[in-house]
Design an enzyme around this catalytic site. Structure first.
Site, PDB file in Angstrom:
ATOM      1  N   ARG A 221      -2.714   5.812  -0.601  1.00 18.19           N
ATOM      2  CA  ARG A 221      -3.143   6.814   0.375  1.00 18.19           C
ATOM      3  C   ARG A 221      -2.282   8.058   0.218  1.00 18.19           C
ATOM      4  NH1 ARG A 221      -6.190   3.213   0.194  1.00 18.19           N
ATOM      5  NH2 ARG A 221      -7.038   1.976   1.892  1.00 18.19           N
TER       6      ARG A 221
ATOM      7  N   MET B  85       0.844  -1.179   0.000  1.00 15.77           N
ATOM      8  CA  MET B  85       0.000   0.000   0.000  1.00 15.77           C
ATOM      9  C   MET B  85       0.885   1.235   0.000  1.00 15.77           C
ATOM     10  SD  MET B  85      -2.908   1.250   2.727  1.00 15.77           S
ATOM     11  CE  MET B  85      -1.871   1.492   4.135  1.00 15.77           C
ATOM     12  N   PRO B  86       1.044   1.900  -1.133  1.00 16.47           N
ATOM     13  CA  PRO B  86       1.816   3.144  -1.166  1.00 16.47           C
ATOM     14  C   PRO B  86       1.135   4.231  -0.326  1.00 16.47           C
ATOM     15  CG  PRO B  86       1.552   2.263  -3.372  1.00 16.47           C
ATOM     16  CD  PRO B  86       0.651   1.478  -2.478  1.00 16.47           C
ATOM     17  N   PHE B  87       1.968   4.984   0.372  1.00 15.62           N
ATOM     18  CA  PHE B  87       1.484   6.059   1.243  1.00 15.62           C
ATOM     19  C   PHE B  87       2.346   7.286   0.998  1.00 15.62           C
ATOM     20  CE2 PHE B  87       1.490   8.339   5.317  1.00 15.62           C
ATOM     21  CZ  PHE B  87       0.133   8.481   5.527  1.00 15.62           C
TER      22      PHE B  87
END
Length: 63
Positions: free
Chosen positions: A40, A1-3
């Site tokens: 996100r 999940m890239p943030f």
């Protein structure tokens, strides 16, 4: 999940922030192939008096 965390001086409009979120999401999707649903983006609105540039606050510099 890239943030992604984005720090910006306060004062941007809601439309500008919406555009940042959209474009950063698209860039991460294209760059790493992550599904958009997993990306996100967090925008930090920093008060101008809390951002220093060359020893002077952005507020004092009129930014």
């Amino acid at each position: 999940m890239p943030f992604a965390q984005i720090y910006m001086l306060e004062g941007r409009t809601e439309d500008q922030k919406r555009a940042v979120i959209e474009k950063v999401t698209q860039a991460l999707h294209e760059a790493v192939g992550a599904p958009k649903e997993t990306i996100r983006v967090w925008i930090h609105d920093v008060p101008k008096q809390n951002w220093g540039i060359a020893g002077v606050s952005a507020k004092d510099l009129g930014r």
